[in-house]
Motif scaffolding. Sequence first.
Motif, PDB file in Angstrom:
ATOM      1  N   LEU A 163       1.904   7.013  -6.669  1.00 41.33           N
ATOM      2  CA  LEU A 163       0.908   8.045  -6.963  1.00 41.33           C
ATOM      3  C   LEU A 163       1.430   9.437  -6.595  1.00 41.33           C
ATOM      4  O   LEU A 163       1.174  10.417  -7.310  1.00 41.33           O
ATOM      5  CB  LEU A 163      -0.393   7.748  -6.228  1.00 41.33           C
ATOM      6  CG  LEU A 163      -1.115   6.468  -6.641  1.00 41.33           C
ATOM      7  CD1 LEU A 163      -2.360   6.262  -5.783  1.00 41.33           C
ATOM      8  CD2 LEU A 163      -1.453   6.462  -8.119  1.00 41.33           C
ATOM      9  N   ARG A 164       2.180   9.534  -5.512  1.00 41.52           N
ATOM     10  CA  ARG A 164       2.793  10.820  -5.123  1.00 41.52           C
ATOM     11  C   ARG A 164       3.752  11.284  -6.204  1.00 41.52           C
ATOM     12  O   ARG A 164       3.796  12.469  -6.540  1.00 41.52           O
ATOM     13  CB  ARG A 164       3.509  10.674  -3.788  1.00 41.52           C
ATOM     14  CG  ARG A 164       4.215  11.957  -3.348  1.00 41.52           C
ATOM     15  CD  ARG A 164       4.809  11.833  -1.981  1.00 41.52           C
ATOM     16  NE  ARG A 164       6.006  11.013  -2.011  1.00 41.52           N
ATOM     17  CZ  ARG A 164       6.783  10.811  -0.964  1.00 41.52           C
ATOM     18  NH1 ARG A 164       6.474  11.338   0.212  1.00 41.52           N
ATOM     19  NH2 ARG A 164       7.861  10.076  -1.066  1.00 41.52           N
TER      20      ARG A 164
ATOM     21  N   GLU B 257       0.834  -1.208   0.000  1.00 40.15           N
ATOM     22  CA  GLU B 257       0.000   0.000   0.000  1.00 40.15           C
ATOM     23  C   GLU B 257       0.873   1.265   0.000  1.00 40.15           C
ATOM     24  O   GLU B 257       0.589   2.229  -0.717  1.00 40.15           O
ATOM     25  CB  GLU B 257      -0.929   0.012   1.211  1.00 40.15           C
ATOM     26  CG  GLU B 257      -1.792   1.247   1.288  1.00 40.15           C
ATOM     27  CD  GLU B 257      -2.676   1.291   2.532  1.00 40.15           C
ATOM     28  OE1 GLU B 257      -3.530   2.182   2.600  1.00 40.15           O
ATOM     29  OE2 GLU B 257      -2.505   0.439   3.440  1.00 40.15           O
ATOM     30  N   ASP B 258       1.929   1.269   0.801  1.00 40.58           N
ATOM     31  CA  ASP B 258       2.821   2.436   0.854  1.00 40.58           C
ATOM     32  C   ASP B 258       3.546   2.628  -0.471  1.00 40.58           C
ATOM     33  O   ASP B 258       3.733   3.765  -0.923  1.00 40.58           O
ATOM     34  CB  ASP B 258       3.837   2.290   1.984  1.00 40.58           C
ATOM     35  CG  ASP B 258       3.192   2.344   3.365  1.00 40.58           C
ATOM     36  OD1 ASP B 258       1.986   2.679   3.466  1.00 40.58           O
ATOM     37  OD2 ASP B 258       3.903   2.040   4.349  1.00 40.58           O
TER      38      ASP B 258
ATOM     39  N   TRP C 155       2.409   1.765  -3.417  1.00 41.38           N
ATOM     40  CA  TRP C 155       1.402   2.284  -4.344  1.00 41.38           C
ATOM     41  C   TRP C 155       1.191   3.786  -4.121  1.00 41.38           C
ATOM     42  O   TRP C 155       1.171   4.564  -5.065  1.00 41.38           O
ATOM     43  CB  TRP C 155       0.093   1.520  -4.173  1.00 41.38           C
ATOM     44  CG  TRP C 155      -1.003   2.006  -5.067  1.00 41.38           C
ATOM     45  CD1 TRP C 155      -2.106   2.705  -4.703  1.00 41.38           C
ATOM     46  CD2 TRP C 155      -1.102   1.822  -6.488  1.00 41.38           C
ATOM     47  NE1 TRP C 155      -2.886   2.978  -5.799  1.00 41.38           N
ATOM     48  CE2 TRP C 155      -2.293   2.438  -6.911  1.00 41.38           C
ATOM     49  CE3 TRP C 155      -0.296   1.188  -7.435  1.00 41.38           C
ATOM     50  CZ2 TRP C 155      -2.704   2.459  -8.239  1.00 41.38           C
ATOM     51  CZ3 TRP C 155      -0.704   1.205  -8.762  1.00 41.38           C
ATOM     52  CH2 TRP C 155      -1.889   1.829  -9.148  1.00 41.38           C
ATOM     53  N   ASN C 156       1.071   4.184  -2.860  1.00 39.10           N
ATOM     54  CA  ASN C 156       0.869   5.599  -2.545  1.00 39.10           C
ATOM     55  C   ASN C 156       2.074   6.444  -2.952  1.00 39.10           C
ATOM     56  O   ASN C 156       1.912   7.575  -3.415  1.00 39.10           O
ATOM     57  CB  ASN C 156       0.547   5.789  -1.064  1.00 39.10           C
ATOM     58  CG  ASN C 156      -0.848   5.317  -0.728  1.00 39.10           C
ATOM     59  OD1 ASN C 156      -1.747   5.361  -1.560  1.00 39.10           O
ATOM     60  ND2 ASN C 156      -1.034   4.845   0.493  1.00 39.10           N
ATOM     61  N   ARG C 157       3.253   5.914  -2.814  1.00 36.91           N
ATOM     62  CA  ARG C 157       4.439   6.657  -3.233  1.00 36.91           C
ATOM     63  C   ARG C 157       4.458   6.823  -4.752  1.00 36.91           C
ATOM     64  O   ARG C 157       4.782   7.885  -5.263  1.00 36.91           O
ATOM     65  CB  ARG C 157       5.711   5.970  -2.762  1.00 36.91           C
ATOM     66  CG  ARG C 157       6.928   6.814  -3.148  1.00 36.91           C
ATOM     67  CD  ARG C 157       8.173   6.411  -2.480  1.00 36.91           C
ATOM     68  NE  ARG C 157       8.084   6.699  -1.059  1.00 36.91           N
ATOM     69  CZ  ARG C 157       9.067   6.431  -0.216  1.00 36.91           C
ATOM     70  NH1 ARG C 157      10.182   5.889  -0.650  1.00 36.91           N
ATOM     71  NH2 ARG C 157       8.948   6.707   1.069  1.00 36.91           N
TER      72      ARG C 157
END
Length: 172
Positions: A49-50, A42-43, A45-47
Motif C-alpha cells: 500500500l505504501r 500484515e507488514d 500488505w502495508n508496504r
Amino acid sequence: MMIETNRLALRPYNTGDFDAYLDMVSDPNVVRFLGGQPMPEEDAWNRLLRYAGHWALFDFGMFAVFDRFTGRFIGETGVADFHRGLGQNFDGVGEAAWVFTSESQGRGYAYEAAMAALRWYSSSANRQRTVCLIAPDNQPSLILAAKLGYVPFGNVVYRGGPLVTLERTLLD
C-alpha cells in the motif's frame, strides 16, 4: 505506466501482486540483508500500500518486475522517498532500491530492471542524483550498485545496523 526491456516488464504494484510479493519477502534468503526475518503478512500488505501511495502522491515509486515471456513476478526495483531521517545528503533525494526472488538472482535481471527504472526516473522526474542504502556484507548488491554507477559517500547506522550510503549522479 509500463516499462519494457528485452526480458522484463516493470509496472507499479497493484493488490493482485500481493501473494507473489509476500512469497518473495517471506524467503529468508531474500530478506537476510533486509532485517533478516521474513516479513509478516500484515507488514507486506502495508508496504504494498505504501508503494501505491508513492505513485499516487509523487508520480514515481517502486515497480513490480515480471519476466516478459512467462509473466512470472521476479522482484522489484524503483526510486522512492522513504523519508528515513538520515540527513540532507540522503533524505529528499530519490532512493533507489531493488529486491529479487531467490530464483531470479544471478541472471542479470536486477541490473536490467534497475537501469531501466533509473533511466525512466531521471528523464521523467528530471532528477540527476539518486542514493541507495546497502548493508556492507551484501556484496551482490554492492556490486550491482557499482555497476549501476553508485559510489559510496558515507556510512550510517539505521535500525540498529551499519549501512553504506551510495550516490549516483548523471552529468549532461
